[in-house]
Design an enzyme around this catalytic site. Structure first.
Site, PDB file in Angstrom:
ATOM      1  CG  HIS A   1      -5.529  -2.986   0.871  1.00  0.00           C
ATOM      2  ND1 HIS A   1      -4.986  -2.583  -0.355  1.00  0.00           N
ATOM      3  CD2 HIS A   1      -4.668  -2.293   1.955  1.00  0.00           C
ATOM      4  CE1 HIS A   1      -3.972  -1.347   0.240  1.00  0.00           C
ATOM      5  NE2 HIS A   1      -3.620  -1.059   0.873  1.00  0.00           N
TER       6      HIS A   1
ATOM      7  CG  ASP B   1      -6.521  -3.053  -3.920  1.00  0.00           C
ATOM      8  OD1 ASP B   1      -7.260  -1.960  -2.575  1.00  0.00           O
ATOM      9  OD2 ASP B   1      -4.758  -3.539  -3.384  1.00  0.00           O
TER      10      ASP B   1
ATOM     11  CB  SER C   1      -0.840   0.114   1.383  1.00  0.00           C
ATOM     12  OG  SER C   1      -1.958   0.952   0.754  1.00  0.00           O
TER      13      SER C   1
END
Length: 514
Positions: free
Chosen positions: A484, A456, A230
């Protein structure tokens, strides 16, 4: 509505159940209990130091036993890389040593910004990473500057103050509500500056990427081996831009596109979360215990009606705390980060439809790192704000923010209004942004692996596709799944691709679908 849900805020990558979710925030590690070991940097690696930074690259790190199977250490870095001879700050790190023939070290960033790499590795290191990776590499997590144990951003003095802040309910669609929200954010920004001190000006991602190169040197690696999730992909791509010749094997999972603006990032997430809630509803309607009815459109509308009801009339949870529309949405979106958490969302929705929002607040607490006793176990929310305010210029004028809200409502009828007005947070921030959105310019010879996930909600697949193009010398792996990020929570196709790259130097086929 108070502040918009936090971007990239998936610090916990394995949300199998509420029990696992509850383990996402960890207490401070205990004091060392064993004789420390000292890590001495190879002179040839220390020689890679940029001019003026030699003492940081050649420092001896003492690694001390701090938990069963883990060692903890401290690393000194400059507060300001423009003035390396002035004040220093300390970064905290944790190591899970290789249980085989060590090739080197993989440094880990779990996301955020504001996520603790120390907590992530301590909590998940023995289960999240494969045996193949662990037998060949030390796994080292670290708290980036400004995060938890590493010169942390501090804005409020007590847990009660943080609870009260989350109960604020500003009507931002009115001029009065907007002014009240701005006044509150101004007060908080002033507190952050007063309580944090000079480090608040220097927790931007470029500075953190320079820290990453110091960490590479002190773990005795000539090249950086790194796994970032991320926001950690943004940190990793920034590193590749700054230190192309020092790139070893980098895996960037759930990529952030560094070329787009804050407003484009927000819009992308709003669309992705709208897609995710529809996918969840479709799944829920096929379960016997689903509290929704009709088709997907009707089920989503029932959730919207519930959100609007809580937003119009905040409700009281069983513990006496007020649940605003924003906190309800924070609880609603967190399980969308992992489809294995969907049953917990279904239970929370069922209770909420019956008039009890307590379970949804508990999920929101997990995202805020508040444990069941009422203690906040990290500074992730404060670090998130402080880093983003330095990394992104934002639209802060009233007309611009109102126009953005209108667009977000179109992009995401369910969540759009809750993603709006992010610029308010940074409008009165004491320091100006240090970067402009720009594509990565990577000139290194080592290929990089980028991973994207089709479902996601936090880092849409198109961001991974864009980053792969910017890096040029890279391969894109796509997991066809929900939630995610992918490595450590998807399938053997992804884990094999990553492990073979780290351990054997085998680059996955560009465009591999898993």
């Amino acid at each position: 509505m108070k502040s918009a849900p936090r971007r990239f805020a998936a610090f916990c990558l394995a949300m199998v159940s509420m029990l696992v979710l509850s383990a996402c925030s960890l207490p401070f590690l205990p004091a060392p209990t064993a004789k420390p070991s000292t890590s001495t940097v190879d002179p040839s690696i220390a020689a890679s130091a940029p001019e003026g930074l030699e003492k940081f690259y050649s420092q001896r790190v003492e690694w001390s036993s701090c938990e069963d199977g883990f060692e903890c250490g401290k690393v000194q870095v400059p507060l300001d890389y423009g003035k390396p001879d002035s004040e220093e700050i300390t970064l905290s790190a944790i190591k899970l040593a290789s249980n085989g023939s060590k090739k080197g070290t993989v440094l880990i960033n779990p996301g955020g910004p504001g996520g603790s790499g120390v907590d992530f590795v301590k909590d998940s290191g023995k289960s999240h990473f494969t045996q193949k990776l662990r037998s060949n590499y030390d796994i080292v997590g670290f708290d980036p500057r400004g995060v938890k144990r590493s010169a942390p951003v501090t804005c409020m003095s007590s847990d009660a103050e943080r609870d009260a802040a989350r109960e604020k309910d500003f009507r931002k669609d009115t001029d009065e509500g907007l002014a009240a929200a701005l006044a509150f954010n101004k007060t908080v920004a002033k507190q952050c500056a007063e309580k944090t001190g000079p480090v608040l000006e220097h927790i931007d991602t470029v500075s953190a990427a320079k820290d990453l190169d110091v960490l590479r040197a002190v773990v005795n690696d000539a090249k950086l081996n790194y796994l970032g999730y991320s926001y950690g992909t943004f940190l990793g791509s920034t590193y590749a831009d700054l230190f192309p010749e020092n790139v070893g094997r980098l895996v960037l999972d759930g990529a952030v596109d560094p070329s787009i603006s804050n407003e484009e990032l927000t819009a992308g997430q709003a669309r992705a979360f709208e897609k995710a809630i529809r996918t969840y509803v479709a799944n829920c309607l096929g379960q016997n215990n689903c509290p929704l009815s009709g088709g997907v459109d009707n089920g989503v509308q029932e959730i919207r009606d519930l959100i609007n009801a809580v937003d119009a009339n905040p409700q009281t949870a069983r513990d006496g705390r007020l649940v605003t529309g924003t906190e309800f949405v924070n609880g609603l979106i967190l399980p969308l980060y992992d489809n294995q958490s969907w049953p917990a969302l279904t239970q929370a929705l069922e209770s909420a439809f019956s008039g009890d929002v307590s379970q949804m607040l508990r999920i929101a607490d997990l995202g805020a790192d508040r444990d069941p006793s009422g203690k906040y176990t990290s500074n992730s929310a404060f670090a998130f704000t402080a880093i983003n305010c330095l990394d992104y210029p934002m639209v802060t004028d009233t007309a611009g923010m109102r126009a953005e809200e209108a667009k977000l409502k179109q992009d995401s009828p369910t969540f759009g209004s809750f993603f709006a007005y992010g610029g308010l947070t940074c409008k009165e921030w004491p320091y100006q942004p240090k970067r402009q959105p720009a594509a990565v310019e990577y000139t290194g010879s080592a290929p990089i692996v980028v991973i994207g996930t089709t479902g996601d909600p936090a880092t849409p697949l198109e961001w991974s596709e864009s980053l792969r193009k910017q890096l040029e010398n890279a391969a894109l792996v796509t997991w066809e799944g929900e939630g995610h990020t992918a490595y450590g929570r998807s399938n053997s196709c992804v884990s094999t691709a990553v492990d073979d790259y780290f351990v054997d130097g085998k680059l996955p086929q560009d465009g591999l679908k898993c």
